[in-house]
Design a protein around this motif. Structure first.
Motif, PDB file in Angstrom:
ATOM      1  N   LEU A  10       0.740  -1.013  -0.089  1.00 13.04           N
ATOM      2  CA  LEU A  10      -0.231  -0.502   0.152  1.00 13.04           C
ATOM      3  C   LEU A  10       0.960   1.189   0.077  1.00 13.04           C
ATOM      4  O   LEU A  10       1.745   1.950   0.678  1.00 13.04           O
ATOM      5  CB  LEU A  10      -0.727  -0.339   1.223  1.00 13.04           C
ATOM      6  N   ALA A  39      -6.295  -4.799 -12.613  1.00 19.21           N
ATOM      7  CA  ALA A  39      -7.125  -4.084 -12.228  1.00 19.21           C
ATOM      8  C   ALA A  39      -8.515  -5.060 -11.376  1.00 19.21           C
ATOM      9  O   ALA A  39      -8.729  -5.771 -12.468  1.00 19.21           O
ATOM     10  CB  ALA A  39      -7.378  -2.764 -12.628  1.00 19.21           C
ATOM     11  N   PRO A  87      -3.405   6.298  -8.330  1.00 18.72           N
ATOM     12  CA  PRO A  87      -4.656   5.261  -7.943  1.00 18.72           C
ATOM     13  C   PRO A  87      -5.037   5.081  -8.620  1.00 18.72           C
ATOM     14  O   PRO A  87      -5.420   3.160  -8.709  1.00 18.72           O
ATOM     15  CB  PRO A  87      -5.671   6.235  -7.471  1.00 18.72           C
ATOM     16  N   ASP A  89      -3.083   2.880 -11.120  1.00 19.50           N
ATOM     17  CA  ASP A  89      -2.311   1.899 -10.760  1.00 19.50           C
ATOM     18  C   ASP A  89      -2.496   0.814  -9.891  1.00 19.50           C
ATOM     19  O   ASP A  89      -1.841   0.080 -10.347  1.00 19.50           O
ATOM     20  CB  ASP A  89      -1.076   2.488 -10.237  1.00 19.50           C
ATOM     21  N   THR A  90      -2.891   0.618  -9.261  1.00 20.14           N
ATOM     22  CA  THR A  90      -3.952   0.013  -8.326  1.00 20.14           C
ATOM     23  C   THR A  90      -4.273  -1.195  -9.296  1.00 20.14           C
ATOM     24  O   THR A  90      -5.472  -1.375  -9.689  1.00 20.14           O
ATOM     25  CB  THR A  90      -5.327   0.198  -7.793  1.00 20.14           C
ATOM     26  N   THR A 120      -1.821  -1.575  -4.228  1.00 19.99           N
ATOM     27  CA  THR A 120      -2.776  -0.315  -3.855  1.00 19.99           C
ATOM     28  C   THR A 120      -2.624   0.940  -3.931  1.00 19.99           C
ATOM     29  O   THR A 120      -1.519   1.161  -2.260  1.00 19.99           O
ATOM     30  CB  THR A 120      -3.568  -0.774  -2.163  1.00 19.99           C
ATOM     31  N   VAL A 121      -2.961   1.574  -4.153  1.00 21.08           N
ATOM     32  CA  VAL A 121      -2.047   3.387  -4.332  1.00 21.08           C
ATOM     33  C   VAL A 121      -3.664   4.081  -3.556  1.00 21.08           C
ATOM     34  O   VAL A 121      -4.925   3.692  -4.876  1.00 21.08           O
ATOM     35  CB  VAL A 121      -1.952   3.369  -5.613  1.00 21.08           C
ATOM     36  N   SER A 122      -3.365   4.725  -2.821  1.00 22.24           N
ATOM     37  CA  SER A 122      -4.150   5.269  -1.815  1.00 22.24           C
ATOM     38  C   SER A 122      -4.665   7.201  -2.174  1.00 22.24           C
ATOM     39  O   SER A 122      -3.447   7.485  -2.718  1.00 22.24           O
ATOM     40  CB  SER A 122      -4.301   4.763  -0.159  1.00 22.24           C
TER      41      SER A 122
END
Length: 123
Positions: A10, A39, A87, A89-90, A120-122
């Motif tokens: 993350l 994804a 995001p 890229d998640t 996971t990109v927040s």
């Protein structure tokens, strides 16, 4: 050929991660290596590939300038440096090996696949 990806996790938007893929089995340096991602609810897409000797790389437009693929044939490992993460890229990232070049791998897929690692990109 067995491939084992690691390094997912993350991270906040704008951050960086390095993925690694260790390869065992047949001669690592004989294969082009690549990364793909999937994804949630989407098909698996090509991300990046590197030629058997490391001298040629190929990237999806969506990651060009942000991601860098490289390999260390002495360590039988391929890496994906991901910077300026977004995001979108998640995804689950998969490493792959193929007997063809980078562009055919991008277009047609690969001979061998590893299990994925989740990024996971927040926001």
């Amino acid at each position: 050929v067995q491939l084992q990806a690691s390094g997912g996790g993350l991270v906040q938007a704008g951050g960086s991660l390095r993925l690694s893929c260790a390869v065992s089995g047949r001669t690592f340096s004989s294969y082009s290596m690549g990364w793909f991602r999937q994804a949630p609810g989407k098909e698996r897409d090509f991300v990046a590939a590197v030629s058997w000797g490391g001298g040629s790389t190929y990237y999806a437009d969506s990651v060009k300038g942000r991601f860098t693929i490289f390999r260390d044939n002495a360590k039988n490992t391929v890496y994906l440096d991901m910077n300026s993460l977004k995001p979108e890229d998640t995804a689950v990232y998969f490493c792959a090996a193929d007997h063809r070049g980078t562009v055919p791998m991008a277009k047609y897929g690969a001979d061998y696949w590893g299990k994925g690692t989740l990024v996971t990109v927040s926001s």
